[in-house]
Write an enzyme that holds these catalytic residues in place. Sequence first.
Site, PDB file in Angstrom:
ATOM      1  CB  CYS A 319      -1.059  -0.042   1.275  1.00  0.00           C
ATOM      2  SG  CYS A 319      -2.026   1.392   1.140  1.00  0.00           S
ATOM      3  NE  ARG A 418      -9.200  -2.674  -0.874  1.00  0.00           N
ATOM      4  CZ  ARG A 418      -8.223  -2.099  -0.118  1.00  0.00           C
ATOM      5  NH1 ARG A 418      -7.749  -0.823  -0.671  1.00  0.00           N
ATOM      6  NH2 ARG A 418      -8.132  -2.281   1.165  1.00  0.00           N
TER       7      ARG A 418
END
Length: 501
Positions: A319, A418
Amino acid sequence: MATFINEPSRTFNEYLLIPGYSSAECIPANVSLKTPLVKFKKGEQSSITMNIPMVSAIMQAVSNDTLAVALAKEGGVAFIYGAQSIESEAEMVRRTKAYKAGFVQSDSNLSINSTLKDVIALKNKTGHTTVAVTEDGTSNSKLLGIVTSRDYRLSRMTEDTKVSEFMTPFEKLVYGKEGITLSEANDLLWNHKLNALPIISDDGRLAYFVFRKDYDNHKEYKDELLDSSKRYVVGAGINTRDYEQRVPALVEAGADVLCIDSSEGFSEWQKITLGWIKEKYGEDVKVGAGNVVDAEGFRFLADAGADFVKVGIGGGSICITRETKGIGRGQATSVIEVCRERDKYFEQTGVYIPVCSDGGIVYDHHITLALAMGADFVMLGRYFARFDESPSDKVSISGTYYKEYWGEGSARARNWQRYDLGGDKKLSFEEGVDSYVPYAGALKDNVAITLSKIRSTMCNCGSLNLNDFKKDAKLTLVSATSIVEGSAHDVMKKDSSLTRV
Ligand code: RVP
């Protein structure tokens, strides 16, 4: 003026556990890792209680039906990835629910009009030598016969020979009836010296095969997580866009629990999605929400009807949200604050909402720390991506094996839902990377080691279950210098690059 929190937010690596008194009964074999997955009222039990505090990430490189079966066998729950068509996600759920240890759905099927050439082509494709000949050539239609490599001689037969001429027809087959137990099926295999036993439904359709070669693999799984019909428990990811179509399809396929997959859960979209599900299904459909990183975010999702709340922004191994958008919070601080709020909420309402710490687990002891800080379970991506059962490719680089692992916010994943904030249906910029992780073998072997470390630490802290552990654990912050002290230091480590003289 903006609000400033001047205390730095912390990561797992900045904490250690201080051992507590361990009585003689504090041995790993006595430790229970059971934990609730979905909310419950005071004095009641969660309708889904996992046997281990681990779930797999809602990611394309992590959670398909193969991983779901492997993880449920160990006592945890996989969340099948949502960034795929509704039909294929529902099919993965269906396959997980249909899985029965030792009972295999046939992947090599032909119709009666097929020829020897088709048999050879199928064998080359699947690598399997047992071919079912069924009415319409699918794995679930009426079984007409079976072809194995003993039924044909390539040197003596032409490729256009029809399977009907050399298959063993149904009348001559030994078979089991659906409902037979695995041990009864294995007896038939042995008594009739067979390699494969077809299992047939009452109306003559092929249900499964039981293979002799699998016999040794049918081990007992003492922690396996089953529903009331003895099927494996499985979860599935959803988004805040197509839930009106996706949720009914997943529920129909048999998903035990759903989870809204989003990088940031403190949003009206999640409230609307939760509201729609609860309005339509009441408490029959369980759904987690997230991700949040503070008490306010937890409250919001709890009030909106979440069955569990997922914590973590920017801590995932793949991430880059913190770099690209400047949002997030140290995972340890987030978990501690949210769990405090969860306890407060429980005191006020009598409803316990489990908390999931999602992302940022690097070492096994980080799981133990997350549990000590109050998390009910952890969600792992990188950890599971390394195993045989994850869907991604295994590649060899300079003689070492790796598995591919990419973030749902990477361009590769194309999972704009998302990150959706109601704009264009596309990913405007990346929040994740595409990467490799070291290949680590079978899920079962790795999970066993991880769990043994968690149990062992809990014993050192004097806790035999996760509830006590949450209450009794003593945690200390560590300084940067003591982190150095924590690994091997001031010695020259022996490794293969040193030669003895
Ligand atoms: P990790 O276990 O550290 O690999 O983290 C997995 C988690 O990272 C997921 O469960 C999800 O919350 C988050 N994630 C997934 N994709 C991305 C991204 O591309 N930024 N982040």
